[in-house]
Scaffold this motif. Structure first.
Motif, short mmCIF file in Angstrom:
data_model
loop_
_atom_site.label_atom_id
_atom_site.label_comp_id
_atom_site.label_asym_id
_atom_site.label_seq_id
_atom_site.Cartn_x
_atom_site.Cartn_y
_atom_site.Cartn_z
N ILE A 206 6.32 -4.34 -0.28
CA ILE A 206 5.20 -4.27 -1.21
C ILE A 206 5.58 -4.98 -2.50
CG2 ILE A 206 3.54 -2.79 -2.37
CD1 ILE A 206 3.58 -2.62 0.72
N GLU A 207 5.00 -6.14 -2.72
CA GLU A 207 5.22 -6.89 -3.94
C GLU A 207 3.97 -6.96 -4.81
OE1 GLU A 207 6.53 -10.60 -2.28
OE2 GLU A 207 8.63 -9.98 -2.22
N GLY A 208 2.80 -6.75 -4.18
CA GLY A 208 1.55 -6.75 -4.92
C GLY A 208 1.22 -5.35 -5.41
N LYS A 209 -0.06 -5.11 -5.71
CA LYS A 209 -0.49 -3.84 -6.28
C LYS A 209 -1.24 -3.02 -5.23
CE LYS A 209 -0.95 -5.67 -10.98
NZ LYS A 209 -1.88 -5.89 -12.13
N VAL A 210 -0.82 -1.77 -5.09
CA VAL A 210 -1.47 -0.82 -4.18
C VAL A 210 -1.82 0.42 -4.99
CG1 VAL A 210 -1.26 0.55 -2.07
CG2 VAL A 210 -0.15 -1.70 -2.22
N ASP A 211 -3.10 0.76 -5.08
CA ASP A 211 -3.48 1.88 -5.95
C ASP A 211 -3.23 3.22 -5.27
OD1 ASP A 211 -5.59 2.36 -4.22
OD2 ASP A 211 -7.17 1.90 -5.67
N ALA A 212 -3.37 4.29 -6.07
CA ALA A 212 -3.07 5.64 -5.59
C ALA A 212 -4.07 6.13 -4.56
CB ALA A 212 -3.02 6.60 -6.79
N HIS A 213 -5.20 5.48 -4.44
CA HIS A 213 -6.22 5.90 -3.49
C HIS A 213 -6.08 5.18 -2.14
CE1 HIS A 213 -8.18 8.02 -6.74
NE2 HIS A 213 -8.14 6.91 -7.48
N SER A 214 -5.02 4.42 -1.97
CA SER A 214 -4.79 3.69 -0.73
C SER A 214 -3.67 4.34 0.07
CB SER A 214 -4.44 2.23 -1.01
OG SER A 214 -5.53 1.56 -1.62
N THR A 215 -3.74 4.16 1.38
CA THR A 215 -2.70 4.68 2.28
C THR A 215 -2.17 3.52 3.12
OG1 THR A 215 -3.79 6.83 2.42
CG2 THR A 215 -2.18 6.29 4.13
N LEU A 216 -0.87 3.33 3.09
CA LEU A 216 -0.21 2.30 3.90
C LEU A 216 0.68 3.00 4.92
CD1 LEU A 216 -1.29 0.55 1.61
CD2 LEU A 216 0.87 -0.69 1.59
N ILE A 217 0.49 2.68 6.18
CA ILE A 217 1.24 3.32 7.26
C ILE A 217 1.96 2.25 8.06
CG2 ILE A 217 1.06 4.74 9.34
CD1 ILE A 217 -1.52 5.91 8.16
N GLY A 218 3.25 2.46 8.31
CA GLY A 218 4.01 1.51 9.12
C GLY A 218 4.43 0.29 8.31
N ARG A 219 4.66 -0.80 9.00
CA ARG A 219 5.21 -2.02 8.39
C ARG A 219 4.09 -2.87 7.83
NH1 ARG A 219 6.80 -4.64 12.60
NH2 ARG A 219 6.10 -3.08 14.08
N VAL A 220 3.95 -2.83 6.52
CA VAL A 220 2.91 -3.57 5.83
C VAL A 220 3.56 -4.43 4.76
CG1 VAL A 220 0.83 -3.43 4.40
CG2 VAL A 220 1.20 -1.76 6.23
N ARG A 221 3.19 -5.71 4.73
CA ARG A 221 3.71 -6.61 3.70
C ARG A 221 2.54 -7.02 2.80
NH1 ARG A 221 7.44 -11.48 5.48
NH2 ARG A 221 8.72 -9.65 5.97
N VAL A 222 2.66 -6.69 1.53
CA VAL A 222 1.66 -7.05 0.53
C VAL A 222 2.31 -8.04 -0.43
CG1 VAL A 222 0.07 -6.21 -1.24
CG2 VAL A 222 0.59 -4.77 0.75
#
Length: 355
Positions: free
Chosen positions: A242-258
């Motif tokens: 995760i290099e970008g912005k992910v807000d508190a209302h989001s859910t990331l599960i598993g292998r995610v590249r931002v």
């Protein structure tokens, strides 16, 4: 050993994408498929590469550059129009000189690379060496008939009645003997100089032509279905970051590249998924095996097992899957039309209409 990578051709099976760009530059996990071929050459110890380009040559030059980014020295060779693989070898004669070389179709994806094949070609001299794989429908490919010792006996291009199930998969190792072969053959019925005809000429002349067979995964990324499958395979090896912005209302599960500069807000993302720089995913669900390119926008939508090219926009789509969406394309909701019902109803009928 040098390498000759073919990055011309019309890419007819991938139209309309190839009307505006080279098929070798279509992205797999947000990276041009051609780049995976160049990586595999570096891994095999090859440093000098000729890239044969066609009408989209400028775009390929701009992205691949002089090859320094990959650890290569790239020479670009312009092919006026796609006249066959053997024609590409002809126009590369000065670049290749009297060196052995690897011929590699730039839209092929071989996850295992070509290191073993190159090592074998260097250790066991032959006028030509072919990489083959068994396929379910050999009539759609160039097909090789091989004896028990691995010697090639006969080659046929897309035969109606194949003599074997072993298909050529676009990787060849050649000695300088191939240059005489490509000069000796005539154009085929489709007006091209076929590399299968050149290799058959070598066989007929009594030269040593060998074959290696692999059952490892391989894909010709010549169709949308193949592109999605290769994307799936590459994403299987993705490392989440995760290099970008992910807000508190989001859910990331598993292998995610931002990527840096990307934004995810109010969304659920289940990996493996890659989201490119400048992309915005908002109030959406992104499912496994999806690649979202740079500067894309996904809003109020659900997307899974799909590839979105740079600048694509998806808004208000209840579910998109197994899709390839082009650069700058827009997918949105259709306007609601006034509802009307036209009825022919018999006597004493009852009809219940939803509002």
């Amino acid at each position: 050993m040098k390498a000759l990578v073919l990055a011309g051709g019309t890419g007819s099976r991938l139209r309309p994408f190839t009307h505006t760009g080279a098929k070798q530059l279509l992205p797999v996990a947000n990276r041009p498929v051609l780049f995976y071929a160049l990586d595999s050459l570096v891994a095999a110890g090859i440093r000098e590469v000729g890239v044969v380009v066609g009408s989209h040559g400028r775009e390929i030059r701009e992205l691949a550059g002089d090859g320094a980014e990959f650890g290569l020295r790239i020479t670009y060779l312009q092919q006026s129009r796609p006249l066959g693989l053997a024609h590409a070898v002809r126009i590369a004669r000065d670049f290749l000189g009297d060196d052995d070389f690897l011929l590699y179709l730039g839209d092929n994806y071989l996850p295992q690379g070509v290191t073993d094949f190159v090592r074998l070609a260097a250790a066991d001299a032959a006028a030509a060496r072919l990489l083959l794989t068994p396929v379910a429908d050999p009539s759609a490919f160039g097909v090789a008939e091989v004896d028990a010792e691995g010697n090639v006996l006969r080659l046929e291009e897309k035969p109606d009645t194949p003599r074997s199930a072993l298909a050529l998969i676009g990787v060849y190792a050649f000695s300088p003997a191939v240059h005489e072969a490509v000069r000796a053959i005539a154009p085929s019925a489709r007006g091209e100089l076929e590399i299968t005809h050149a290799v058959q000429w070598m066989v007929d002349q009594g030269l040593c032509v060998r074959a290696e067979t692999t059952t490892r995964p391989w894909r010709d990324t010549g169709s949308a279905e193949d592109m999605l499958e290769v994307n799936r395979h590459v994403l299987d090896g993705l490392e989440g970051r995760i290099e970008g912005k992910v807000d508190a209302h989001s859910t990331l599960i598993g292998r995610v590249r931002v990527a840096e500069g990307a934004v995810v807000r109010g969304s659920r993302v289940v990996g493996p998924v890659v989201i490119g720089a400048g992309a915005v995913v908002s109030n959406s669900s992104v499912g496994p095996y999806t690649s979202i390119g740079e500067d894309c926008r996904v809003e109020d939508s659900a997307v899974e097992y799909s590839v979105l090219l740079r600048g694509a926009q998806v808004e208000g789509a209840s579910r998109i899957e197994a899709s390839l969406i082009g650069r700058g394309a827009v997918v949105g909701p259709a306007p609601r039309l006034p509802q009307a019902h036209r009825l022919v109803i018999g006597d004493h009928s009852k009809v219940y209409l939803t509002p």
